[in-house]
Enzyme design. Sequence first.
Site, PDB file in Angstrom:
ATOM      1  N   TYR A 257       1.076  -0.775   5.456  1.00  8.36           N
ATOM      2  CA  TYR A 257       0.827  -1.474   4.186  1.00  8.36           C
ATOM      3  C   TYR A 257       2.131  -1.924   3.541  1.00  8.36           C
ATOM      4  O   TYR A 257       3.197  -1.349   3.763  1.00  8.36           O
ATOM      5  CB  TYR A 257       0.068  -0.567   3.212  1.00  8.36           C
ATOM      6  CG  TYR A 257       0.900   0.584   2.688  1.00  8.36           C
ATOM      7  CD1 TYR A 257       1.695   0.443   1.558  1.00  8.36           C
ATOM      8  CD2 TYR A 257       0.912   1.815   3.339  1.00  8.36           C
ATOM      9  CE1 TYR A 257       2.474   1.493   1.085  1.00  8.36           C
ATOM     10  CE2 TYR A 257       1.682   2.865   2.886  1.00  8.36           C
ATOM     11  CZ  TYR A 257       2.459   2.698   1.753  1.00  8.36           C
ATOM     12  OH  TYR A 257       3.241   3.737   1.302  1.00  8.36           O
ATOM     13  N   PHE A 267       6.967  -2.253  -4.453  1.00 10.61           N
ATOM     14  CA  PHE A 267       7.248  -0.853  -4.784  1.00 10.61           C
ATOM     15  C   PHE A 267       7.256   0.073  -3.562  1.00 10.61           C
ATOM     16  O   PHE A 267       7.851   1.137  -3.608  1.00 10.61           O
ATOM     17  CB  PHE A 267       6.289  -0.313  -5.855  1.00 10.61           C
ATOM     18  CG  PHE A 267       4.846  -0.246  -5.458  1.00 10.61           C
ATOM     19  CD1 PHE A 267       4.361   0.795  -4.671  1.00 10.61           C
ATOM     20  CD2 PHE A 267       3.946  -1.216  -5.894  1.00 10.61           C
ATOM     21  CE1 PHE A 267       3.030   0.864  -4.323  1.00 10.61           C
ATOM     22  CE2 PHE A 267       2.601  -1.154  -5.547  1.00 10.61           C
ATOM     23  CZ  PHE A 267       2.143  -0.115  -4.756  1.00 10.61           C
ATOM     24  N   ASP A 268       6.599  -0.309  -2.447  1.00 11.86           N
ATOM     25  CA  ASP A 268       6.619   0.601  -1.297  1.00 11.86           C
ATOM     26  C   ASP A 268       6.097  -0.125  -0.064  1.00 11.86           C
ATOM     27  O   ASP A 268       5.342  -1.101  -0.163  1.00 11.86           O
ATOM     28  CB  ASP A 268       5.748   1.830  -1.572  1.00 11.86           C
ATOM     29  CG  ASP A 268       5.956   2.935  -0.535  1.00 11.86           C
ATOM     30  OD1 ASP A 268       7.015   2.923   0.130  1.00 11.86           O
ATOM     31  OD2 ASP A 268       5.075   3.798  -0.389  1.00 11.86           O
ATOM     32  N   ILE A 287      -5.532   7.509  -3.366  1.00  8.77           N
ATOM     33  CA  ILE A 287      -6.074   7.088  -4.655  1.00  8.77           C
ATOM     34  C   ILE A 287      -7.469   6.500  -4.454  1.00  8.77           C
ATOM     35  O   ILE A 287      -7.790   5.960  -3.390  1.00  8.77           O
ATOM     36  CB  ILE A 287      -5.146   6.072  -5.346  1.00  8.77           C
ATOM     37  CG1 ILE A 287      -4.867   4.875  -4.437  1.00  8.77           C
ATOM     38  CG2 ILE A 287      -3.855   6.740  -5.781  1.00  8.77           C
ATOM     39  CD1 ILE A 287      -4.036   3.776  -5.106  1.00  8.77           C
ATOM     40  N   TYR A 313      -3.045   4.831 -10.279  1.00 15.37           N
ATOM     41  CA  TYR A 313      -2.210   5.879 -10.865  1.00 15.37           C
ATOM     42  C   TYR A 313      -2.342   5.962 -12.385  1.00 15.37           C
ATOM     43  O   TYR A 313      -1.549   6.626 -13.044  1.00 15.37           O
ATOM     44  CB  TYR A 313      -0.748   5.651 -10.465  1.00 15.37           C
ATOM     45  CG  TYR A 313      -0.519   5.875  -8.989  1.00 15.37           C
ATOM     46  CD1 TYR A 313      -0.401   7.163  -8.466  1.00 15.37           C
ATOM     47  CD2 TYR A 313      -0.468   4.810  -8.107  1.00 15.37           C
ATOM     48  CE1 TYR A 313      -0.214   7.373  -7.109  1.00 15.37           C
ATOM     49  CE2 TYR A 313      -0.279   5.011  -6.743  1.00 15.37           C
ATOM     50  CZ  TYR A 313      -0.150   6.288  -6.247  1.00 15.37           C
ATOM     51  OH  TYR A 313       0.026   6.491  -4.900  1.00 15.37           O
ATOM     52  N   PHE A 330      -2.251  -4.025  -2.348  1.00 14.19           N
ATOM     53  CA  PHE A 330      -1.887  -3.513  -1.025  1.00 14.19           C
ATOM     54  C   PHE A 330      -2.301  -4.528   0.040  1.00 14.19           C
ATOM     55  O   PHE A 330      -3.478  -4.895   0.123  1.00 14.19           O
ATOM     56  CB  PHE A 330      -2.573  -2.177  -0.744  1.00 14.19           C
ATOM     57  CG  PHE A 330      -2.039  -1.024  -1.545  1.00 14.19           C
ATOM     58  CD1 PHE A 330      -0.952  -0.285  -1.096  1.00 14.19           C
ATOM     59  CD2 PHE A 330      -2.615  -0.683  -2.759  1.00 14.19           C
ATOM     60  CE1 PHE A 330      -0.455   0.777  -1.834  1.00 14.19           C
ATOM     61  CE2 PHE A 330      -2.130   0.378  -3.505  1.00 14.19           C
ATOM     62  CZ  PHE A 330      -1.044   1.102  -3.045  1.00 14.19           C
TER      63      PHE A 330
END
Length: 543
Positions: A257, A267-268, A287, A313, A330
Amino acid sequence: QSSLIQFLLVRNLVTELYNCILTSKNLYSLDAKQICDYTHFPFQFPYDRGTTYNVFVGRKQLIAGMDKALVDMCVNERWMIKIPPQLAYGKDGYGDIIPPDSILHFDVLMLDIWNTEDKVQIKTYHKPESCVRTVQVSDYVRYHYNGTLLNGTLFDSSHTRLRTYDTYVGIGWLIAGMDQGLLGMCVGEKRIVTMPPFLGYGENGDGSDIPGQASLVFDVILLDLHNPKDEITVEVQSLPDHCPRKSEVGDFMRYHYNGSLLDGTFFDSSYSRNRTYDTYIGKGYVIAGMDQGLLGVCVGERRRIVIPPHLAYGEEGTGTKIPGSAVLVFDVHIIDFHNPSDIVEITSVKPEKCIYNAKRGDFVKYHYNATLMDGTYIGSTQTFGKTYDVVLGAGQVVIGMEQGLIGMCVGEKRRLVIPPHLGYGERGVDGEVPGSAVLVFDVVLVDLEEGLPEGYMFVWNSDVSPNLFSEMDKNKDAQVDTTEFSDYILQQVKEGKGRLAPGFDPQRIIQNMYDNQDRNKDGQITEDEFKLKADEAASHDEL
């Protein structure tokens, strides 16, 4: 005529001011400021007072000359205004402050203008190419802003705090003008929102940086929006040609992802770690929005999953890269998935003639090509230029491969899909097979040799000689050593009278047989120790 009823804020040149200068034939020798100070002129030097003069124009709240002079003046424009006595205080003057027939001089800087009929003004100066959704009443938004007065004076900025302003829109959490100004915005859009004071902080201002009756200008960029009623949204970007199965609750999945915020801020990424993210789905290990978004996917599928914060989150974020109340995006690529209850999946193409089917104990020779579910190459016998040879049931290959080879005919082709619990498990093979990976083997059975009955390492093809021990005992010393034993067994195999278990080292088998016969472990077999398999308990692998 509307310009005659505009409300004006006449503020200082640097700190809110307009100056009055009086001239009359009787006061030529006096400094104008001295006159004003001395006479306590009622709106003397707002520079000194740090205030502005606020008044409606055209409503006779000013002397006639000033009413006329201020018409058509622009914000930040500075005029020197000279007003004759007939348009000022005339022959009467103003008490002891302004003498009769005085000419008045004003140094005026215009700081703000608005009308009671004004509305919020919106000017969009950047709009993203794609705008799938706009801000509606009751949406929750995250935005950055710079706030200034109409003359450009900065009073606040979210950028200086390095944190977005987060709020609901249209339900009274904001000043009325901002509630209106944010409606209809797209994520990534930039606009200027200008509002009159009665839609801002009104007559009193905010008590600190925003004066009373001030028009406000907000330069806004929208970073994020969602509604508390939102569910996840899924956009399928590509599907494989073949999808025999879709993911379900309880499956274990490996996927890559890229994660970003709604404005595109990264962010990631699993790609940056060069490792898939591996987890059970639908069980609360990830999540809630991701749990939902990964259901019903195919191996090889790519999809975009947009998750509102209440399914991600929440209000707190992660404290690092994901801010509170952030919508997450995502882009996911499904590498493989399986269920702990899965068995080996077999697809077979059999030859026209199938005389014998492989079983446990058989010695088989086969070629294979091995990949992961996404097609990633693992290995092939073509690399070695020879078959892969194993004894079925001897633990020489992973359990799933043994199960997949059972029942094959020589010449048969099979595709074996092996779940990790029947493959290389959670750890995989370092540098070759990732942990928890589903394996795909394309197999062709080239040859097989029938094995011995379970528990046997050697069998006779004909009747056993009644003088077996004496035949082994070549030197006739009433005992058989390892050489005599080995030579005899190999001779029987050579002559076709006996058969060793295929696929194993013959010397190791013979040594194992000898050790079983040497019951007192003295390195020699006596006739009393020597027994056939039929005379032994089933657990012994011997004659």
